[in-house]
Scaffold this motif. Sequence first.
Motif, mmCIF file in Angstrom:
data_model
loop_
_atom_site.group_PDB
_atom_site.id
_atom_site.type_symbol
_atom_site.label_atom_id
_atom_site.label_comp_id
_atom_site.label_asym_id
_atom_site.label_seq_id
_atom_site.Cartn_x
_atom_site.Cartn_y
_atom_site.Cartn_z
ATOM 1 N N PRO A 119 0.802 -1.240 0.000
ATOM 2 C CA PRO A 119 0.000 0.000 0.000
ATOM 3 C C PRO A 119 0.826 1.276 0.000
ATOM 4 O O PRO A 119 0.474 2.250 -0.676
ATOM 5 C CB PRO A 119 -0.825 -0.130 1.288
ATOM 6 C CG PRO A 119 -0.982 -1.596 1.487
ATOM 7 C CD PRO A 119 0.332 -2.190 1.031
ATOM 8 N N GLU A 120 1.950 1.288 0.718
ATOM 9 C CA GLU A 120 2.725 2.520 0.850
ATOM 10 C C GLU A 120 3.653 2.794 -0.331
ATOM 11 O O GLU A 120 4.305 3.843 -0.370
ATOM 12 C CB GLU A 120 3.564 2.478 2.139
ATOM 13 C CG GLU A 120 4.615 1.392 2.181
ATOM 14 C CD GLU A 120 4.110 0.041 2.665
ATOM 15 O OE1 GLU A 120 4.945 -0.848 2.924
ATOM 16 O OE2 GLU A 120 2.873 -0.129 2.774
ATOM 17 N N ASN A 121 3.689 1.921 -1.335
ATOM 18 C CA ASN A 121 4.646 2.070 -2.443
ATOM 19 C C ASN A 121 4.093 2.961 -3.562
ATOM 20 O O ASN A 121 4.013 2.564 -4.724
ATOM 21 C CB ASN A 121 5.027 0.693 -2.996
ATOM 22 C CG ASN A 121 5.889 -0.095 -2.040
ATOM 23 O OD1 ASN A 121 6.316 0.423 -1.011
ATOM 24 N ND2 ASN A 121 6.159 -1.347 -2.358
ATOM 25 N N PHE A 122 3.747 4.174 -3.222
ATOM 26 C CA PHE A 122 3.142 5.107 -4.173
ATOM 27 C C PHE A 122 4.093 5.444 -5.320
ATOM 28 O O PHE A 122 3.699 5.463 -6.487
ATOM 29 C CB PHE A 122 2.709 6.392 -3.455
ATOM 30 C CG PHE A 122 1.744 6.171 -2.326
ATOM 31 C CD1 PHE A 122 0.416 5.879 -2.584
ATOM 32 C CD2 PHE A 122 2.168 6.251 -1.008
ATOM 33 C CE1 PHE A 122 -0.491 5.676 -1.547
ATOM 34 C CE2 PHE A 122 1.277 6.044 0.030
ATOM 35 C CZ PHE A 122 -0.056 5.758 -0.238
ATOM 36 N N GLU A 123 5.348 5.723 -4.989
ATOM 37 C CA GLU A 123 6.311 6.132 -6.015
ATOM 38 C C GLU A 123 6.634 4.988 -6.973
ATOM 39 O O GLU A 123 6.862 5.209 -8.170
ATOM 40 C CB GLU A 123 7.589 6.663 -5.366
ATOM 41 C CG GLU A 123 7.424 8.011 -4.682
ATOM 42 C CD GLU A 123 6.916 9.083 -5.634
ATOM 43 O OE1 GLU A 123 7.455 9.182 -6.763
ATOM 44 O OE2 GLU A 123 5.979 9.806 -5.273
ATOM 45 N N LYS A 124 6.680 3.771 -6.490
ATOM 46 C CA LYS A 124 6.942 2.626 -7.358
ATOM 47 C C LYS A 124 5.804 2.441 -8.358
ATOM 48 O O LYS A 124 6.043 2.172 -9.544
ATOM 49 C CB LYS A 124 7.133 1.357 -6.526
ATOM 50 C CG LYS A 124 8.426 1.349 -5.728
ATOM 51 C CD LYS A 124 8.588 0.056 -4.935
ATOM 52 C CE LYS A 124 9.888 0.066 -4.145
ATOM 53 N NZ LYS A 124 10.070 -1.157 -3.347
ATOM 54 N N THR A 175 -5.072 7.730 1.429
ATOM 55 C CA THR A 175 -4.294 8.133 0.258
ATOM 56 C C THR A 175 -4.476 7.141 -0.885
ATOM 57 O O THR A 175 -4.522 7.527 -2.065
ATOM 58 C CB THR A 175 -2.798 8.254 0.622
ATOM 59 O OG1 THR A 175 -2.658 9.100 1.753
ATOM 60 C CG2 THR A 175 -2.001 8.837 -0.539
ATOM 61 N N LEU A 176 -4.587 5.857 -0.558
ATOM 62 C CA LEU A 176 -4.850 4.836 -1.578
ATOM 63 C C LEU A 176 -6.169 5.096 -2.294
ATOM 64 O O LEU A 176 -6.263 4.954 -3.514
ATOM 65 C CB LEU A 176 -4.896 3.440 -0.941
ATOM 66 C CG LEU A 176 -3.579 2.738 -0.642
ATOM 67 C CD1 LEU A 176 -3.856 1.395 0.006
ATOM 68 C CD2 LEU A 176 -2.754 2.562 -1.906
ATOM 69 N N GLU A 177 -7.175 5.453 -1.537
ATOM 70 C CA GLU A 177 -8.485 5.737 -2.133
ATOM 71 C C GLU A 177 -8.381 6.893 -3.112
ATOM 72 O O GLU A 177 -8.968 6.846 -4.215
ATOM 73 C CB GLU A 177 -9.502 6.053 -1.034
ATOM 74 C CG GLU A 177 -9.838 4.853 -0.147
ATOM 75 C CD GLU A 177 -10.718 5.231 1.033
ATOM 76 O OE1 GLU A 177 -11.142 6.412 1.098
ATOM 77 O OE2 GLU A 177 -10.969 4.362 1.882
ATOM 78 N N GLU A 178 -7.622 7.916 -2.752
ATOM 79 C CA GLU A 178 -7.438 9.062 -3.648
ATOM 80 C C GLU A 178 -6.661 8.660 -4.898
ATOM 81 O O GLU A 178 -6.980 9.096 -6.013
ATOM 82 C CB GLU A 178 -6.699 10.174 -2.899
ATOM 83 C CG GLU A 178 -7.487 10.747 -1.725
ATOM 84 C CD GLU A 178 -6.657 11.676 -0.863
ATOM 85 O OE1 GLU A 178 -5.427 11.779 -1.109
ATOM 86 O OE2 GLU A 178 -7.223 12.286 0.068
ATOM 87 N N ASP A 207 -6.818 1.744 -11.209
ATOM 88 C CA ASP A 207 -6.059 0.562 -11.619
ATOM 89 C C ASP A 207 -5.672 -0.316 -10.424
ATOM 90 O O ASP A 207 -4.628 -0.944 -10.410
ATOM 91 C CB ASP A 207 -4.801 0.963 -12.409
ATOM 92 C CG ASP A 207 -3.851 1.875 -11.627
ATOM 93 O OD1 ASP A 207 -4.156 2.213 -10.471
ATOM 94 O OD2 ASP A 207 -2.797 2.252 -12.187
ATOM 95 N N PHE A 208 -6.545 -0.358 -9.399
ATOM 96 C CA PHE A 208 -6.329 -1.197 -8.223
ATOM 97 C C PHE A 208 -7.302 -2.365 -8.208
ATOM 98 O O PHE A 208 -8.444 -2.264 -8.664
ATOM 99 C CB PHE A 208 -6.594 -0.421 -6.927
ATOM 100 C CG PHE A 208 -5.528 0.551 -6.534
ATOM 101 C CD1 PHE A 208 -4.402 0.762 -7.307
ATOM 102 C CD2 PHE A 208 -5.665 1.270 -5.364
ATOM 103 C CE1 PHE A 208 -3.433 1.673 -6.938
ATOM 104 C CE2 PHE A 208 -4.710 2.188 -4.975
ATOM 105 C CZ PHE A 208 -3.599 2.396 -5.760
#
Length: 268
Positions: A18-23, A55-58, A65-66
């Motif tokens: 979940p926290e890998n936004f930049e990847k 933040t994931l929801e946003e 694409d989740f």
Amino acid sequence: MICGVKQPILLVLVHSAPENFEKRKAIRETWGQDQEGVKLLFMLGIANESEVEKTLEEENVQYKDFVQGNFIDTYHNLTYKHVMVLKYAVYHCPEAKFLLKVDDDVFVNMPNLKIFMKLFMAQNSERKKILCSRMCGNPVLREGRWGVEISEYPESMYPNHCSGFAILYPHDTIFALYSEAQKTKYFWIDDVHVSGTLAKKLCVTHIGLEELILSDDEVVEIVDSSFINNTKPFLFGRMNLDVHQIRILWDFVSKYTPKKVILDYLNY
């Protein structure tokens, strides 16, 4: 349209924390960008922290694409995520010729992979196979991060299985593995469970992609030394890559074409 694309060749389902936004952003902007015949989605569980989940929801409102499972995203729940990958392929993209399960710290040479899949389909009529970097003769660890209790896995050796960072499943193998997962006792190390235990029960053959994965030294040559004379074809840029390395590798494969035949590097 099945899976949102016409005549899908490849479904790519990316294991992402979940926290890998930049990847995820780097993948969307490089090898995972929209292209004909390919559908890519990120597979996640539920975040432990409410702020990360918000933040994931946003992020998903923006990119759509989740696929998010109803389980906490932890190492001990990785098998739930891997089986969710198979389930999605079975129920939502059944016409895809291949499923690529890949981690979000891996580079995929998409131009080469699309060529490879077409060549493989033309030369392999028997489809009960998995293509990956093979793990053979691995002992069961009883301590450490991957330590397993005897009650969880009593045997001393794991069956032959795939290194889980990148596994290519031909269409005919996906449904069989998903079905077998419904009647087999859960084991939390997902690559052992899915590509090892389940595959062994189904007599699935592992085909080695070891020679088609960049080594650490080859990544350094391309990323740090701007080595442009590399004629070896490759499909994956190994695991544990950072965002910078993924972007440089994409720039490299966008400019240079290998001069050798990809299938010559398969290990049967």
